[in-house]
Design a protein around this motif. Structure first.
Motif, PDB file in Angstrom:
ATOM      1  N   UNK A 187       3.239  10.236  -7.395  1.00 35.54           N
ATOM      2  CA  UNK A 187       4.140  10.593  -8.486  1.00 35.54           C
ATOM      3  C   UNK A 187       3.380  10.725  -9.807  1.00 35.54           C
ATOM      4  N   UNK A 188       2.482   9.774 -10.064  1.00 35.93           N
ATOM      5  CA  UNK A 188       1.677   9.840 -11.293  1.00 35.93           C
ATOM      6  C   UNK A 188       0.759  11.056 -11.273  1.00 35.93           C
ATOM      7  N   UNK A 189       0.216  11.372 -10.094  1.00 35.38           N
ATOM      8  CA  UNK A 189      -0.662  12.538  -9.994  1.00 35.38           C
ATOM      9  C   UNK A 189       0.099  13.826 -10.305  1.00 35.38           C
TER      10      UNK A 189
ATOM     11  N   UNK B 204       2.810  14.085 -12.127  1.00 38.11           N
ATOM     12  CA  UNK B 204       3.127  14.101 -13.551  1.00 38.11           C
ATOM     13  C   UNK B 204       1.909  14.492 -14.383  1.00 38.11           C
ATOM     14  N   UNK B 205       0.746  13.970 -14.021  1.00 36.26           N
ATOM     15  CA  UNK B 205      -0.478  14.317 -14.756  1.00 36.26           C
ATOM     16  C   UNK B 205      -0.805  15.798 -14.590  1.00 36.26           C
ATOM     17  N   UNK B 206      -0.591  16.327 -13.372  1.00 37.63           N
ATOM     18  CA  UNK B 206      -0.855  17.750 -13.151  1.00 37.63           C
ATOM     19  C   UNK B 206       0.078  18.608 -13.999  1.00 37.63           C
ATOM     20  N   UNK B 207       1.355  18.214 -14.064  1.00 39.51           N
ATOM     21  CA  UNK B 207       2.314  18.990 -14.846  1.00 39.51           C
ATOM     22  C   UNK B 207       1.982  18.930 -16.340  1.00 39.51           C
ATOM     23  N   UNK B 208       1.584  17.747 -16.804  1.00 42.06           N
ATOM     24  CA  UNK B 208       1.219  17.620 -18.221  1.00 42.06           C
ATOM     25  C   UNK B 208      -0.007  18.476 -18.535  1.00 42.06           C
ATOM     26  N   UNK B 209      -0.992  18.457 -17.617  1.00 38.52           N
ATOM     27  CA  UNK B 209      -2.186  19.272 -17.826  1.00 38.52           C
ATOM     28  C   UNK B 209      -1.874  20.765 -17.805  1.00 38.52           C
ATOM     29  N   UNK B 210      -0.994  21.179 -16.878  1.00 41.91           N
ATOM     30  CA  UNK B 210      -0.627  22.593 -16.797  1.00 41.91           C
ATOM     31  C   UNK B 210       0.109  23.041 -18.062  1.00 41.91           C
TER      32      UNK B 210
ATOM     33  N   UNK C  18       0.831  -1.203   0.000  1.00 37.02           N
ATOM     34  CA  UNK C  18       0.000   0.000   0.000  1.00 37.02           C
ATOM     35  C   UNK C  18       0.866   1.255   0.000  1.00 37.02           C
ATOM     36  N   UNK C  19       1.979   1.236   0.763  1.00 38.49           N
ATOM     37  CA  UNK C  19       2.877   2.386   0.792  1.00 38.49           C
ATOM     38  C   UNK C  19       3.492   2.628  -0.589  1.00 38.49           C
ATOM     39  N   UNK C  20       3.904   1.555  -1.268  1.00 39.46           N
ATOM     40  CA  UNK C  20       4.443   1.699  -2.627  1.00 39.46           C
ATOM     41  C   UNK C  20       3.385   2.226  -3.584  1.00 39.46           C
ATOM     42  N   UNK C  21       2.147   1.742  -3.428  1.00 36.23           N
ATOM     43  CA  UNK C  21       1.056   2.222  -4.282  1.00 36.23           C
ATOM     44  C   UNK C  21       0.779   3.702  -4.052  1.00 36.23           C
ATOM     45  N   UNK C  22       0.832   4.113  -2.778  1.00 39.31           N
ATOM     46  CA  UNK C  22       0.578   5.522  -2.470  1.00 39.31           C
ATOM     47  C   UNK C  22       1.651   6.419  -3.086  1.00 39.31           C
ATOM     48  N   UNK C  23       2.923   6.028  -2.953  1.00 39.34           N
ATOM     49  CA  UNK C  23       4.004   6.819  -3.529  1.00 39.34           C
ATOM     50  C   UNK C  23       3.901   6.872  -5.053  1.00 39.34           C
ATOM     51  N   UNK C  24       3.583   5.726  -5.644  1.00 35.96           N
ATOM     52  CA  UNK C  24       3.455   5.687  -7.102  1.00 35.96           C
ATOM     53  C   UNK C  24       2.274   6.548  -7.570  1.00 35.96           C
ATOM     54  N   UNK C  25       1.171   6.529  -6.820  1.00 41.20           N
ATOM     55  CA  UNK C  25       0.004   7.337  -7.187  1.00 41.20           C
ATOM     56  C   UNK C  25       0.310   8.832  -7.080  1.00 41.20           C
TER      57      UNK C  25
END
Length: 223
Positions: free
Chosen positions: A108-110, A112-118, A99-106
């Motif tokens: 990071x992806x969030x 990256x998605x925010x930066x791409x959207x911006x 779960x900790x790995x999933x949280x960190x990965x989420x």
């Protein structure tokens, strides 16, 4: 005289017989003691094995209550309940790590998605900024004093300030050495008065969003 001699001989014979009997009895006693010692060792060995085979023994204390005494000769085997607890604990630790790995990965992806959207929004807004700059550049000195021109300039400054706070910044070009990572050379000229590989003129301003180039500057390079 002869009778006395016979009596003495008879006494000596009797003494020899008694000594022989005592010697035999002593030998029998020693043999019996040895057998008892062997039996004692065998019983002690058997008792030790019995104690090793028995895992727990129940005894009664002074209050008459039964209590379990652990054996000191063998290690107690783990109970099935303890093994089940260890198994569930191991599964819990694995789930927490996943779960900790999933949280960190989420996260990071969030990001990256925010930066791409911006970046996508900024790329669409940049032509608007270009039009503001062209419009303000076409206004004469007399028209700049008018309310309409001042209003347009304030809107332009507010838009640029908002984008700058979000992480947008212009790329410096004129007078800088040409860098293909930031500049896009669309024209080349010779000018002995200027240095080599310098940007002499900027046709379209370039921008960076944080550490990434959103749009390269369109420039003229001399020499």
């Amino acid at each position: 005289m002869e009778e006395k001699i016979e009596d003495i001989v008879n006494q000596e014979v009797e003494l020899e017989r008694e000594g022989t009997v005592n010697t035999d009895e002593s030998a029998d006693t020693t043999k019996a003691a040895g057998e008892n010692e062997v039996n004692t060792d065998a019983d002690s060995h058997n008792n030790t094995e019995d104690m090793e085979e028995e895992m727990d023994e129940e005894t009664e204390d002074t209050n008459g209550e039964k209590k379990t005494v652990k054996s000191f000769f063998r290690k107690d085997k783990k109970d099935k309940k303890d093994l089940k607890i260890e198994e569930l604990n191991d599964k819990l630790m694995r789930c927490m790590a996943e779960f900790d790995n999933y949280r960190k990965r989420s996260e990071k992806e969030k990001a990256q998605m925010f930066e791409i959207g911006a970046r996508d929004i900024i790329e669409k807004v940049l032509p608007v900024i270009d039009n503001f700059e062209r419009g303000l550049g076409a206004i004469t000195e007399e028209e700049k004093e008018g309310a309409f021109a001042q209003g347009i300039e304030k809107i332009y400054k507010q838009l640029v300030t908002t984008l700058t706070e979000a992480g947008l910044k212009p790329i410096e070009a004129v007078g800088k050495a040409f860098d293909p990572n930031f500049h896009n050379a669309v024209m080349h000229a010779e000018d002995p008065e200027q240095g080599e590989n310098l940007v002499a003129e900027e046709f379209q301003k370039g921008y960076m969003y944080r550490d990434t180039v959103v749009r390269h500057s369109m420039v003229k390079v001399v020499n």
